[in-house]
Design a protein around this motif. Sequence first.
Motif, PDB file in Angstrom:
ATOM      1  N   THR A  91      12.008  17.858   3.876  1.00 35.66           N
ATOM      2  CA  THR A  91      13.026  17.677   2.853  1.00 35.66           C
ATOM      3  C   THR A  91      13.085  16.218   2.406  1.00 35.66           C
ATOM      4  O   THR A  91      13.229  15.313   3.231  1.00 35.66           O
ATOM      5  N   ALA A  92      12.943  15.998   1.118  1.00 34.01           N
ATOM      6  CA  ALA A  92      12.909  14.639   0.573  1.00 34.01           C
ATOM      7  C   ALA A  92      12.753  14.714  -0.944  1.00 34.01           C
ATOM      8  O   ALA A  92      12.503  15.791  -1.505  1.00 34.01           O
ATOM      9  N   VAL A  93      12.900  13.569  -1.562  1.00 36.38           N
ATOM     10  CA  VAL A  93      12.508  13.435  -2.962  1.00 36.38           C
ATOM     11  C   VAL A  93      11.042  13.001  -2.960  1.00 36.38           C
ATOM     12  O   VAL A  93      10.683  12.034  -2.291  1.00 36.38           O
ATOM     13  N   TYR A  94      10.235  13.729  -3.699  1.00 38.46           N
ATOM     14  CA  TYR A  94       8.800  13.460  -3.745  1.00 38.46           C
ATOM     15  C   TYR A  94       8.456  12.737  -5.037  1.00 38.46           C
ATOM     16  O   TYR A  94       8.850  13.167  -6.131  1.00 38.46           O
ATOM     17  N   TYR A  95       7.702  11.660  -4.883  1.00 33.62           N
ATOM     18  CA  TYR A  95       7.338  10.816  -6.009  1.00 33.62           C
ATOM     19  C   TYR A  95       5.833  10.804  -6.212  1.00 33.62           C
ATOM     20  O   TYR A  95       5.060  10.679  -5.258  1.00 33.62           O
ATOM     21  N   CYS A  96       5.456  10.879  -7.456  1.00 37.63           N
ATOM     22  CA  CYS A  96       4.066  10.732  -7.850  1.00 37.63           C
ATOM     23  C   CYS A  96       3.834   9.268  -8.229  1.00 37.63           C
ATOM     24  O   CYS A  96       4.733   8.620  -8.780  1.00 37.63           O
ATOM     25  N   ALA A  97       2.635   8.768  -7.938  1.00 42.45           N
ATOM     26  CA  ALA A  97       2.327   7.372  -8.239  1.00 42.45           C
ATOM     27  C   ALA A  97       0.895   7.243  -8.722  1.00 42.45           C
ATOM     28  O   ALA A  97       0.013   8.001  -8.293  1.00 42.45           O
ATOM     29  N   ALA A  98       0.671   6.259  -9.584  1.00 47.51           N
ATOM     30  CA  ALA A  98      -0.668   6.007 -10.119  1.00 47.51           C
ATOM     31  C   ALA A  98      -0.923   4.506 -10.148  1.00 47.51           C
ATOM     32  O   ALA A  98      -0.017   3.715 -10.381  1.00 47.51           O
ATOM     33  N   GLU A  99      -2.157   4.124  -9.894  1.00 47.62           N
ATOM     34  CA  GLU A  99      -2.481   2.698  -9.960  1.00 47.62           C
ATOM     35  C   GLU A  99      -2.755   2.315 -11.412  1.00 47.62           C
ATOM     36  O   GLU A  99      -3.415   3.055 -12.135  1.00 47.62           O
ATOM     37  N   PRO A 100      -2.242   1.177 -11.839  1.00 48.53           N
ATOM     38  CA  PRO A 100      -2.411   0.763 -13.230  1.00 48.53           C
ATOM     39  C   PRO A 100      -3.816   0.281 -13.555  1.00 48.53           C
ATOM     40  O   PRO A 100      -4.283   0.454 -14.681  1.00 48.53           O
ATOM     41  N   THR A 101      -4.469  -0.295 -12.579  1.00 54.64           N
ATOM     42  CA  THR A 101      -5.808  -0.831 -12.788  1.00 54.64           C
ATOM     43  C   THR A 101      -6.754  -0.203 -11.775  1.00 54.64           C
ATOM     44  O   THR A 101      -6.592  -0.412 -10.585  1.00 54.64           O
ATOM     45  N   PRO A 102      -7.697   0.589 -12.226  1.00 50.75           N
ATOM     46  CA  PRO A 102      -8.619   1.231 -11.287  1.00 50.75           C
ATOM     47  C   PRO A 102      -9.345   0.220 -10.408  1.00 50.75           C
ATOM     48  O   PRO A 102      -9.945  -0.733 -10.896  1.00 50.75           O
ATOM     49  N   ARG A 103      -9.270   0.449  -9.093  1.00 46.92           N
ATOM     50  CA  ARG A 103      -9.910  -0.459  -8.153  1.00 46.92           C
ATOM     51  C   ARG A 103     -10.975   0.229  -7.307  1.00 46.92           C
ATOM     52  O   ARG A 103     -11.749  -0.433  -6.625  1.00 46.92           O
ATOM     53  N   ARG A 104     -10.956   1.541  -7.316  1.00 48.06           N
ATOM     54  CA  ARG A 104     -11.973   2.331  -6.618  1.00 48.06           C
ATOM     55  C   ARG A 104     -11.988   2.096  -5.106  1.00 48.06           C
ATOM     56  O   ARG A 104     -13.044   2.119  -4.484  1.00 48.06           O
ATOM     57  N   TYR A 105     -10.839   1.886  -4.538  1.00 47.67           N
ATOM     58  CA  TYR A 105     -10.764   1.822  -3.080  1.00 47.67           C
ATOM     59  C   TYR A 105     -10.799   3.247  -2.525  1.00 47.67           C
ATOM     60  O   TYR A 105     -10.656   4.227  -3.252  1.00 47.67           O
ATOM     61  N   THR A 106     -10.934   3.344  -1.205  1.00 44.51           N
ATOM     62  CA  THR A 106     -10.849   4.676  -0.596  1.00 44.51           C
ATOM     63  C   THR A 106      -9.404   5.155  -0.610  1.00 44.51           C
ATOM     64  O   THR A 106      -8.467   4.350  -0.669  1.00 44.51           O
ATOM     65  N   ALA A 107      -9.224   6.446  -0.508  1.00 48.18           N
ATOM     66  CA  ALA A 107      -7.876   7.008  -0.504  1.00 48.18           C
ATOM     67  C   ALA A 107      -7.067   6.481   0.672  1.00 48.18           C
ATOM     68  O   ALA A 107      -5.867   6.243   0.565  1.00 48.18           O
ATOM     69  N   ALA A 108      -7.705   6.278   1.799  1.00 48.91           N
ATOM     70  CA  ALA A 108      -7.009   5.768   2.980  1.00 48.91           C
ATOM     71  C   ALA A 108      -6.477   4.360   2.737  1.00 48.91           C
ATOM     72  O   ALA A 108      -5.406   3.993   3.236  1.00 48.91           O
ATOM     73  N   TYR A 109      -7.207   3.571   1.999  1.00 49.86           N
ATOM     74  CA  TYR A 109      -6.792   2.183   1.734  1.00 49.86           C
ATOM     75  C   TYR A 109      -5.448   2.150   1.008  1.00 49.86           C
ATOM     76  O   TYR A 109      -4.598   1.312   1.275  1.00 49.86           O
ATOM     77  N   TYR A 110      -5.266   3.061   0.097  1.00 55.02           N
ATOM     78  CA  TYR A 110      -4.021   3.075  -0.673  1.00 55.02           C
ATOM     79  C   TYR A 110      -2.827   3.533   0.159  1.00 55.02           C
ATOM     80  O   TYR A 110      -1.684   3.217  -0.182  1.00 55.02           O
ATOM     81  N   SER A 111      -3.070   4.270   1.211  1.00 53.82           N
ATOM     82  CA  SER A 111      -1.970   4.880   1.955  1.00 53.82           C
ATOM     83  C   SER A 111      -1.001   3.861   2.538  1.00 53.82           C
ATOM     84  O   SER A 111       0.183   4.138   2.677  1.00 53.82           O
ATOM     85  N   THR A 112      -1.497   2.689   2.872  1.00 56.61           N
ATOM     86  CA  THR A 112      -0.636   1.651   3.452  1.00 56.61           C
ATOM     87  C   THR A 112      -0.328   0.539   2.447  1.00 56.61           C
ATOM     88  O   THR A 112       0.220  -0.497   2.828  1.00 56.61           O
ATOM     89  N   ARG A 113      -0.671   0.749   1.212  1.00 52.86           N
ATOM     90  CA  ARG A 113      -0.458  -0.259   0.171  1.00 52.86           C
ATOM     91  C   ARG A 113       0.178   0.363  -1.063  1.00 52.86           C
ATOM     92  O   ARG A 113      -0.422   0.397  -2.137  1.00 52.86           O
ATOM     93  N   PRO A 114       1.407   0.850  -0.934  1.00 51.40           N
ATOM     94  CA  PRO A 114       2.073   1.472  -2.092  1.00 51.40           C
ATOM     95  C   PRO A 114       2.233   0.510  -3.258  1.00 51.40           C
ATOM     96  O   PRO A 114       2.395   0.957  -4.399  1.00 51.40           O
TER      97      PRO A 114
END
Length: 130
Positions: A91-114
């Motif tokens: 149970t929570a409010v779920y938010y969608c997010a997008a990076e403004p500038t494509p950086r092509r990192y791995t998906a795991a890299y983004y997980s700790t860098r909101p």
Amino acid sequence: QVQLAESGGGLVQAGGSLRLSCAASGRTLSSSAMGWFRQAPGKEREFVATISWSSSNTYYADSVKGRFTISRDNAKNTVHLQMHSLKPEDTAVYYCAAEPTPRRYTAAYYSTRPQLFGSWGQGTQVTVSS
């Protein structure tokens, strides 16, 4: 500037399923990583799932691994979060997010860098009853 709009939230019993969608407008996000985060009452926002621009790379929080699936449709500029076996703690409010500038990192890299996600939606409420 990209705008994100989430939908698909609601009230569901424990063990049930929901499919969240996030529609982007303003610019194409086909080259951008996208993610889902959530925030429960009284708690900090937490990472749920991320997906690379090509869908070849996904990453999940341990708490949702095996139950949630993130996917995207670049032709429709949308990203989805399929949620199964829902629990009251989801149970929570779920938010969608997008990076403004494509950086092509791995998906795991983004997980700790909101902070890499410069665009956020307004959120959609998911409530799981026991």
